[in-house]
Design an enzyme around this catalytic site. Structure first.
Site, PDB file in Angstrom:
ATOM      1  N   ASP A 251       0.826  -1.213   0.000  1.00  0.00           N
ATOM      2  CA  ASP A 251       0.000   0.000   0.000  1.00  0.00           C
ATOM      3  C   ASP A 251       0.856   1.257   0.000  1.00  0.00           C
ATOM      4  O   ASP A 251       0.383   2.340  -0.359  1.00  0.00           O
ATOM      5  CB  ASP A 251      -0.933   0.006   1.209  1.00  0.00           C
ATOM      6  N   LYS A 262      -1.106  -5.052   4.270  1.00  0.00           N
ATOM      7  CA  LYS A 262      -2.138  -5.520   5.206  1.00  0.00           C
ATOM      8  C   LYS A 262      -1.542  -6.115   6.475  1.00  0.00           C
ATOM      9  O   LYS A 262      -0.551  -6.853   6.422  1.00  0.00           O
ATOM     10  CB  LYS A 262      -3.012  -6.541   4.465  1.00  0.00           C
TER      11      LYS A 262
HETATM   12  O1  MRU Z   1      -7.533  -2.891   3.407  1.00  0.00           O
HETATM   13  P1  MRU Z   1      -7.375  -3.311   1.975  1.00  0.00           P
HETATM   14  O2  MRU Z   1      -8.177  -4.504   1.618  1.00  0.00           O
HETATM   15  O3  MRU Z   1      -7.577  -2.153   1.033  1.00  0.00           O
HETATM   16  O4  MRU Z   1      -5.859  -3.729   1.876  1.00  0.00           O
HETATM   17  C1  MRU Z   1      -5.337  -4.168   0.668  1.00  0.00           C
HETATM   18  C2  MRU Z   1      -3.967  -4.670   0.782  1.00  0.00           C
HETATM   19  O5  MRU Z   1      -3.346  -4.624   1.819  1.00  0.00           O
HETATM   20  C3  MRU Z   1      -3.327  -5.146  -0.474  1.00  0.00           C
HETATM   21  O6  MRU Z   1      -2.405  -6.156  -0.191  1.00  0.00           O
HETATM   22  C4  MRU Z   1      -2.614  -3.946  -1.067  1.00  0.00           C
HETATM   23  O7  MRU Z   1      -3.502  -2.932  -1.397  1.00  0.00           O
HETATM   24  C5  MRU Z   1      -1.705  -4.273  -2.165  1.00  0.00           C
HETATM   25  S1  MRU Z   1      -2.392  -4.311  -3.638  1.00  0.00           S
HETATM   26  C6  MRU Z   1      -3.072  -4.488  -4.743  1.00  0.00           C
END
Ligand code: MRU
Length: 375
Positions: A251, A262
């Site tokens: 992210d 995450k």
């Molecule tokens: O909270 P989220 O579901 O938006 O988190 C998403 C993630 O952590 C993904 O692994 C991250 O965005 C990487 S990408 C496509």
């Protein structure tokens, strides 16, 4: 756009009816519901409530949100960007997309901004799908090399699970999270399409279960062999030689190569490091925050509602989706959405521009490649 990206889209624009459509990810895997975003409020709510989620996708949705806002009120560029930027704090793609769109539109007359906002949003979507496809191609080379290494190091009569490449992933970094293909899942889709024997260990990813509900759904839909595991199982599997490589998304990636993803990603990276399992992070360059060096200290970590931890929802035996409480009412809850994996635990950054080491030099090389690509 390739056939794969065309058929696996989570947000799109329909010229007929002038509609911005999304898959409502809160309903998966039990229902595939498509909804239309009509207003800025719809776009903000879709991001906050995680009808759309995943770093690249929330940036793309924000860009469409600017378009929807300008249609309602042509003077609303600044306030729309402010409201959209406040929806989620951690993924930098959101700020990145809004900065790009704001810079482009500010230079135009108000009358020209609406049409340009739509073009920019559609371009961002197409660019992200292209970047993710290239991430897939670059990651595929790593998977091919690891498979070759594995096949050479084990007796030829070995079969079953051991004959294929076992890849562990966390959360959902597939096409649902991006403009197409995905980040961490893109190399896996490319490998599966190329006929490589791959099998994916899917972390369920508490508390929102993006692995169980989204990654498992995506992989099942594409016929990619996979097994759902509890978040705590990865270390055990790695100790027993059952994981050949981990691939996760990001992210926000820092100048020194730290990776924010995450919650729970860091623990997988520690277990991978302890067991000599390569740990790769797949990301479009739009995920790099060049203003941040030390991810642990500088990246704002989203905290979310206690309800996400206190309750689980799922399909009941009567076929309806039900939400049930799993904790006593008097128990306090903390719900951090992300954690930071220090660069030293990362084997490499798989980007659309190539694979780079996760360190200051590697990220500087990505910056150079970005400049060359743009100029
Ligand atoms: O909270 P989220 O579901 O938006 O988190 C998403 C993630 O952590 C993904 O692994 C991250 O965005 C990487 S990408 C496509």
């Amino acid at each position: 756009m390739s056939e794969h990206a065309e058929s696996m889209r989570t947000i799109w624009y329909e010229t007929e009816g002038d509609k911005v459509c999304i898959i409502d990810q809160t309903q998966l895997p039990h229902a595939l519901q498509i909804i239309t975003l009509e207003t800025l409020a719809d776009a903000c709510r879709a991001i906050t409530d995680m009808q759309v989620r995943g770093a690249p996708l929330i940036g793309i949705t924000a860009a469409f949100g600017v378009y929807l806002s300008l249609k309602q009120n042509p003077q609303s560029l600044l306030s729309a960007c402010q409201q959209l930027a406040a929806t989620r704090p951690t993924a930098i793609n959101l700020q990145w997309a809004l900065t790009q769109i704001q810079q482009e539109l500010q230079a135009l007359d108000t009358a020209d901004q609406i049409g340009s906002a739509l073009s920019l949003a559609r371009q961002l979507l197409a660019d992200d799908a292209g970047a993710c496809s290239a991430i897939g191609d670059n990651g595929l080379q790593i998977l091919k090399a690891l498979l070759k290494q594995k096949q050479q190091s084990q007796p030829s009569e070995q079969s079953g699970e051991n004959a294929c490449l076992n890849i562990l992933t966390h959360c959902n970094a597939g096409w649902l999270a991006t403009g197409g293909w995905g980040t961490a899942l893109a190399p896996i889709y490319k490998a599966h399409q190329a006929g490589l024997p791959v099998h994916v260990w899917v972390d369920e990813t508490r508390p929102r279960n993006q692995g169980a509900s989204l990654t498992a759904w995506e992989l099942a839909r594409s016929g990619v062999p996979h097994t759902l595991i509890t978040d705590n199982a990865g270390g055990h599997l790695m100790q027993h030689g059952m994981v050949d490589v981990c691939i996760v998304g990001s992210d926000r990636t820092t100048r020194q190569g730290d990776v924010c993803n995450k919650i729970g990603t860091y623990l997988k990276a520690l277990a991978a490091f302890d067991n000599d399992v390569p740990f790769y992070v797949a990301l479009p360059a739009s995920t790099i925050d060049f203003a941040v060096n030390d991810g642990v200290r500088e990246i704002p970590i989203e905290t979310r509602s206690a309800d996400e931890v206190n309750y689980v929802s799922g399909l009941a035996d009567d076929g309806t989706v039900k939400r049930v409480r799993i904790s006593p009412p008097a128990t306090g809850v903390s719900n951090y959405g992300f954690d930071v994996t220090p660069a030293r635990l990362v084997s490499g950054l798989i980007t659309e521009l190539g694979v780079y080491p996760a360190n200051v030099e590697g990220v500087a090389k990505i910056a150079e490649a970005m400049a060359a690509d743009q100029g």
